[in-house]
Structures are given as C-alpha cells and as structure tokens.
Design an enzyme around this catalytic site. Sequence first.
Site, PDB file in Angstrom:
ATOM      1  N   LYS A 107      27.360  13.931   6.725  1.00 38.76           N
ATOM      2  CA  LYS A 107      27.703  15.333   6.486  1.00 38.76           C
ATOM      3  C   LYS A 107      28.549  15.809   7.648  1.00 38.76           C
ATOM      4  CE  LYS A 107      26.752  18.304   3.211  1.00 38.76           C
ATOM      5  NZ  LYS A 107      26.463  17.975   1.800  1.00 38.76           N
TER       6      LYS A 107
HETATM    7  P1  NAD Z   1      30.349  27.206  -2.504  1.00 34.14           P
HETATM    8  O1  NAD Z   1      30.897  27.553  -1.181  1.00 34.14           O
HETATM    9  O2  NAD Z   1      31.258  26.873  -3.619  1.00 34.14           O
HETATM   10  O3  NAD Z   1      29.372  28.386  -3.007  1.00 34.14           O
HETATM   11  C1  NAD Z   1      28.310  28.856  -2.237  1.00 34.14           C
HETATM   12  C2  NAD Z   1      27.764  30.110  -2.900  1.00 34.14           C
HETATM   13  O4  NAD Z   1      26.575  30.523  -2.218  1.00 34.14           O
HETATM   14  C3  NAD Z   1      28.716  31.299  -2.821  1.00 34.14           C
HETATM   15  O5  NAD Z   1      28.615  32.057  -3.999  1.00 34.14           O
HETATM   16  C4  NAD Z   1      28.166  32.088  -1.633  1.00 34.14           C
HETATM   17  O6  NAD Z   1      28.517  33.478  -1.685  1.00 34.14           O
HETATM   18  C5  NAD Z   1      26.691  31.882  -1.837  1.00 34.14           C
HETATM   19  N1  NAD Z   1      25.904  32.117  -0.638  1.00 34.14           N
HETATM   20  C6  NAD Z   1      26.168  31.754   0.633  1.00 34.14           C
HETATM   21  N2  NAD Z   1      25.191  32.189   1.452  1.00 34.14           N
HETATM   22  C7  NAD Z   1      24.293  32.811   0.664  1.00 34.14           C
HETATM   23  C8  NAD Z   1      23.076  33.469   0.906  1.00 34.14           C
HETATM   24  N3  NAD Z   1      22.579  33.559   2.150  1.00 34.14           N
HETATM   25  N4  NAD Z   1      22.415  33.997  -0.140  1.00 34.14           N
HETATM   26  C9  NAD Z   1      22.913  33.906  -1.400  1.00 34.14           C
HETATM   27  N5  NAD Z   1      24.058  33.295  -1.699  1.00 34.14           N
HETATM   28  C10 NAD Z   1      24.737  32.759  -0.677  1.00 34.14           C
HETATM   29  O7  NAD Z   1      29.303  26.006  -2.231  1.00 34.14           O
HETATM   30  P2  NAD Z   1      28.795  24.916  -3.266  1.00 34.14           P
HETATM   31  O8  NAD Z   1      29.677  23.740  -3.168  1.00 34.14           O
HETATM   32  O9  NAD Z   1      28.518  25.554  -4.578  1.00 34.14           O
HETATM   33  O10 NAD Z   1      27.418  24.498  -2.567  1.00 34.14           O
HETATM   34  C11 NAD Z   1      26.213  25.236  -2.756  1.00 34.14           C
HETATM   35  C12 NAD Z   1      25.028  24.375  -2.397  1.00 34.14           C
HETATM   36  O11 NAD Z   1      25.044  23.198  -3.206  1.00 34.14           O
HETATM   37  C13 NAD Z   1      24.989  23.866  -0.952  1.00 34.14           C
HETATM   38  O12 NAD Z   1      23.635  23.739  -0.557  1.00 34.14           O
HETATM   39  C14 NAD Z   1      25.606  22.485  -1.048  1.00 34.14           C
HETATM   40  O13 NAD Z   1      25.222  21.645   0.017  1.00 34.14           O
HETATM   41  C15 NAD Z   1      25.019  22.047  -2.379  1.00 34.14           C
HETATM   42  N6  NAD Z   1      25.754  20.958  -3.038  1.00 34.14           N
HETATM   43  C16 NAD Z   1      27.070  21.073  -3.351  1.00 34.14           C
HETATM   44  C17 NAD Z   1      27.715  20.033  -4.022  1.00 34.14           C
HETATM   45  C18 NAD Z   1      29.160  20.129  -4.457  1.00 34.14           C
HETATM   46  O14 NAD Z   1      29.620  19.210  -5.153  1.00 34.14           O
HETATM   47  N7  NAD Z   1      29.886  21.155  -4.122  1.00 34.14           N
HETATM   48  C19 NAD Z   1      27.022  18.861  -4.324  1.00 34.14           C
HETATM   49  C20 NAD Z   1      25.652  18.772  -4.012  1.00 34.14           C
HETATM   50  C21 NAD Z   1      25.030  19.844  -3.367  1.00 34.14           C
END
Ligand code: NAD
Length: 418
Positions: A107
């Site tokens: 990461k």
């Molecule tokens: P992103 O940046 O596209 O979206 C994140 C979202 O969370 C946004 O809407 C943001 O406003 C919101 N957010 C941030 N802080 C917050 C808080 N304190 N309370 C409520 N909402 C909040 O990110 P993403 O890629 O969708 O990732 C989200 C989660 O999923 C993370 O934990 C990431 O590690 C995990 N994840 C992502 C992927 C991927 O393919 N993108 C894969 C596996 C896991």
Amino acid sequence: MQIYDHPTFHMACQQFDLVADHLQMPESDRDRVKYPKRAMVVTLPIHCDDGSTKVYTGYRVQHHLSLGPTKGGLRYHPDVMLGEVAALSMWMSWKCALMGLPYGGAKGGVACDPHKMSQTELERLTRRYTQEMIPFIGPQVDIMAPDMGTNERVMAWMMDTYSVHVGSSVPGIVTGKPLVIGGSQGRREATGRGVAYLINRVTDTLGMDISKCTVAVQGYGNVGSITALSLARYGAKITAITDAFGGVHNPRGVDLRRLDEHVAKHWTVKGFPEADPISNEQLLVLPCDILVPAAMERQITETNAAKIKCRILAEGANGPTTPEADRILDQRGDVFVIPDILCNAGGVIVSYFEWVQDLQSFFWGETEVTDKLFRILEGAYTQVLALSRKQNISMRTAALCVGIKRVQEAKQMRGLFP
Ligand code: NAD
C-alpha cells in the site's frame, strides 16, 4: 515495530494474532508472516500554482514478496501515516492470498488533501512520488492501483512517469488505468460490482429477497457509488448515503441517477434536494437490511457496534470494523459480516486481470472480465462460508485463516535465506 505505531496497525496486528492462535502457528513463523518486508518514506517537494513550494510526505509499504510482486493501492488523504499504510499492506496480503492471486500485499499513500489541490498540483505531486519510488517498483516488483483520493488520471500520470524513465511504454506498472493506455474493461466497476455480487449471494444464503432489502452506504466514491448502483440493479432500495461532507436519507429510496447529477455538480451528496440530511454516525445505526461502509477504517467500533441495526454488514472499505466491535457483533450473532478481504476483493482481482492483459498485450471483453471475476469471488465465498460453519468461527476469522495460512505456507516452502 515502533515505526508503525498507529491504531489501524495495532488493529491489523490484533486480527493477525487471533488468527495465528487459532491456526496454532509456531512462534518462529509469526513475526516473519506478520511484519512488512520493506517500508519507504519520501519527501515530495512541488511547485504550487501560487508560486510557493510545498513539501508532502509519501509512503509505500511492501508487506511480503513470497508469492510474487507486491500489489496495492495508492491513497491521497490528509490523515495518511506510515502505520496506516502498513496495516493496509497486511490486509492486501491476506486478500490476494485468499483470492489465489500471485501477489504479496502493498500500500502507498501521500498525506495531502486532493480536494484542495489543482489538477496541475496533483500531477506534479504524482510524478514526484513516482520518481522517488522508481528504485522500488516495477511490473515484476510492485504494482500500484487507485485507492481513496486517487483515480484513473493519477494512474495515467504514474504510468507515464515510469515509462519515460524506462524509455518505452510500461502499462503493467499500474492497474486501474484509463482503457486507452492499457486499462481493463470493468476495472473501475470491479470493487463495487464484487461487493454487490457477494451481498446478493449472502441474501440467498440467508433466505432474504434482495428486491425487498433496504441499503445504507457510507462513502460515495468509486466503491460506494458502484455498489449502490449494482444493488439497485438487483432490485434493492438505497435509502441512505453519506460522504465526507454530509449525507442524505430517503426511506422511499434515493434516485441514484439524479443523485449522480447532483454529485457531478457539487462534488458531494450533501444538499441533494430529494432527501433529508443524515450524518455518518446516524447512517451507521440506521435500521436497514444491508449496511455498506465504503469509506474509512475503524467506523464500527465498541461505541456503535451494539446499536447497528442491519442484517448484513458488507465491508466495502478496508478495516471498517475494529476487533472490539467484531467481538460485540460475534456475541450478538444477528449480523452477517462479509469481511473486507473477501467483500472488496473485486478490485484487486480485476487489477490482476489488467496486469495479465498488459503483460500479454492481449485484451479481453467486459463479459469475460466480469464472468472471471464472479467465478473467483464465488470460489472464495464458498470456501470461507464452509470453513466458518465447519469450525464455528466468524466469517472474518475464516477468511483471514485461509489468506494467512497461504502466506505462511509459501514462506515455509521457500525457506529462509541464510
Ligand atoms: P474514493 O476516494 O473514490 O471515495 C471515498 C469516499 O469516502 C468519498 O465519497 C469520500 O467523501 C468518503 N469519505 C471519506 N472520508 C469519509 C468519512 N470520514 N466519512 C464518510 N465518508 C467519507 O475511494 P474508494 O476507492 O471508493 O475507496 C473507499 C474504500 O474502499 C477505502 O477503504 C479503500 O481502501 C477501499 N477499497 C477501494 C478499492 C478500489 O478499487 N478503489 C478496492 C478495495 C478497497
């Protein structure tokens, strides 16, 4: 491991220790399997648009190298710290192993607020970070992907910076790229689609009708928005959504098409007129059939775990539930948890497909990608459910057992270099 001191790292270690005990892992193997192999910390000076110079801090942690190159996302968020990145790299290891992918976990992250930076500043920061990481990454060494705060655009800048250094295009250096430069069909949708697929499978297992289910989603970025859309396509009703700035609640169901139009204009779900406001704290304890945390770590804690009112907790985010909350949910026994390393694995599975396609310069159609994705998720779900029932352990413990045991076995087979 003082350098990783952070609540999220302690949480990942606690999970590991519980599973190592359950597996009766010999003491001699434990630290070797648990702790990250390598960690890099870099300072990243960039020119800002106003003529000033600002220095950011960037991190990359590669957890283990026993199954192949390391693989994992890059996060841009103000709270990014080394210990958090290390925890996320551990979870990536167990996730890749659980899915049978030939990767160790990794990461990366930069402590910055992408919402407060211009596109040109983000590009300079991304290129500088990539440049600093060049000695430690490569398509056979460590492959990055989008995570919170990063997207296809960021991956394109990384790929370009690395390719300029090498002197030819190297698409396999990152996944989650735009299609036009070697991205995969279905990568952007993969995580959310996978989350929704598994939720649908769990409703089958529990004898629930998904078309009668209500859903609350925390986080409306890549994972949250695609999960919501995919669940709506299965017939579920999305009643509440929050993001970092606020949230919306409509018991009759939120119209996602109109919400997306609102988000495209305002960059947040907050203020969407066809719903009432709701806070993140309220969303997590809202009565609903399915709760999807898809934002940050440690959202479901000992403070709110007893108050959660869903039947299925589907962890779109990494590490949204603390071990203390796990204990409370286990005791309650009325919440079916789809643990993060299973639930959100769709992203890394299609990242693996993208990497394979890039290495072969031979690209697949979307149906092929999605079929292969669901097949891998199905196999992992069946295996974890069977183990959980057989040994009477939680779905999280079962998923971690499979992932951690594979890493341990790989290390045992390879032996210890003198
Ligand atoms: P992103 O940046 O596209 O979206 C994140 C979202 O969370 C946004 O809407 C943001 O406003 C919101 N957010 C941030 N802080 C917050 C808080 N304190 N309370 C409520 N909402 C909040 O990110 P993403 O890629 O969708 O990732 C989200 C989660 O999923 C993370 O934990 C990431 O590690 C995990 N994840 C992502 C992927 C991927 O393919 N993108 C894969 C596996 C896991």
